[in-house]
Write an enzyme that holds these catalytic residues in place. Structure first.
Site, PDB file in Angstrom:
ATOM      1  N   SER A  75       0.836  -1.197   0.000  1.00 10.46           N
ATOM      2  CA  SER A  75       0.000   0.000   0.000  1.00 10.46           C
ATOM      3  C   SER A  75       0.873   1.251   0.000  1.00 10.46           C
ATOM      4  O   SER A  75       1.598   1.491  -0.966  1.00 10.46           O
ATOM      5  CB  SER A  75      -0.957  -0.058   1.198  1.00 10.46           C
ATOM      6  OG  SER A  75      -2.050   0.811   1.039  1.00 10.46           O
ATOM      7  N   HIS A 121      -7.211  -6.410   0.664  1.00 13.77           N
ATOM      8  CA  HIS A 121      -6.084  -5.477   0.653  1.00 13.77           C
ATOM      9  C   HIS A 121      -4.959  -5.932   1.585  1.00 13.77           C
ATOM     10  O   HIS A 121      -3.783  -5.741   1.279  1.00 13.77           O
ATOM     11  CB  HIS A 121      -6.592  -4.091   1.074  1.00 13.77           C
ATOM     12  CG  HIS A 121      -5.539  -3.028   1.016  1.00 13.77           C
ATOM     13  ND1 HIS A 121      -4.840  -2.735  -0.140  1.00 13.77           N
ATOM     14  CD2 HIS A 121      -5.066  -2.185   1.971  1.00 13.77           C
ATOM     15  CE1 HIS A 121      -3.983  -1.748   0.102  1.00 13.77           C
ATOM     16  NE2 HIS A 121      -4.099  -1.412   1.376  1.00 13.77           N
TER      17      HIS A 121
END
Length: 253
Positions: free
Chosen positions: A84, A234
């Site tokens: 990320s 994620h």
């Protein structure tokens, strides 16, 4: 800036960067496997974990932090992996210092701009009276009015530490992150391509890497490929650690 990091294992160096609100500790379970094959550097990025805090917080300076770490460790080259926000840091590093990279792994993020979507988290964290806080349970109770999922609260409260007087403190630089949260979503741009081997590793159930992103990735990273970890969102390294370890090993070998 001299970052805090944890070094373990032996072999070719692999530097791992966490995402927003995270720390090096997020990768401990992965590290236990990968340190059998690599010298690992689990890094706290600036304004996170046990690394120094600063009002300067963007991908330009975060990439420079990694350069300083490598210089301090005498590393001419390394493999880099980031999740990320950390993924954008390693992308920036690759474009800025391509000669320092062997291979690049980007976990569940693309180079494009992402609109801010952490407002509720920031509201919750800022609602915690850190100087008067009596317990972690009190912090969790306050945060629960903003964040309903216990696992997310548990992750966020890992950044709650103790100061020298025994009170609570944030290990993240909450004021600067709140003020400059737009910087996290900024697009990674370059007038050059990054030609070293690059793996974009997305979560099958995540929407952080789209079909359009794959087209843009192929233009900016011509020696790259995109794969998706099954049954993962994620937080793919937390949800499917064995698959992530296997994928990383296969790519780096």
């Amino acid at each position: 800036m001299k970052l805090n990091f944890k070094k373990s294992g032996s072999g070719e160096p692999l530097i791992i960067l966490h995402g927003l609100f995270g720390s090096a500790d997020n990768w401990f379970s992965i590290a236990k496997e990968l340190e059998k094959d690599f010298t690992l550097y689990l890094v706290d990025q600036r304004n996170h974990g046990d690394s120094p805090q600063s009002a300067d917080w963007n991908y330009e300076v975060m990439a420079d932090d990694i350069k300083e770490l490598m210089d301090g460790e005498g590393l001419e080259k390394a493999n880099l992996m980031g999740h990320s926000m950390g993924g954008k840091t390693v992308m920036k590093f690759g474009f800025k210092y391509p000669e320092k990279v062997n291979k690049l792994i980007v976990a569940d993020i693309a180079p494009r701009f992402y609109p801010v979507h952490h407002q509720r988290i920031l509201e919750g964290l800022n609602a915690i009276p850190i100087n008067e806080l009596k317990s972690r349970k009190e912090a969790d109770d306050i945060l629960s009015t903003y964040i309903k999922i216990p696992g997310i609260r548990q992750f966020l409260l890992k950044s709650l530490g103790r100061n020298e007087s025994g009170g609570f403190m944030w290990k993240i630089n909450l004021p600067v992150i709140t003020e400059k949260i737009d910087n996290v979503g900024e697009e990674i741009v370059s007038d050059k391509t990054f030609d070293k081997p690059t793996l974009f590793m997305g979560g099958e159930n995540s929407d952080y890497i789209t079909e359009q992103d794959k087209e843009d990735i192929s233009k900016m990273f011509p020696n790259s490929h995109v794969i998706f970890i099954k049954n993962a969102g994620h937080w793919l390294h937390a949800e499917q650690p064995a698959a992530v370890v296997e994928t990383v090993r296969a790519f780096l070998r």
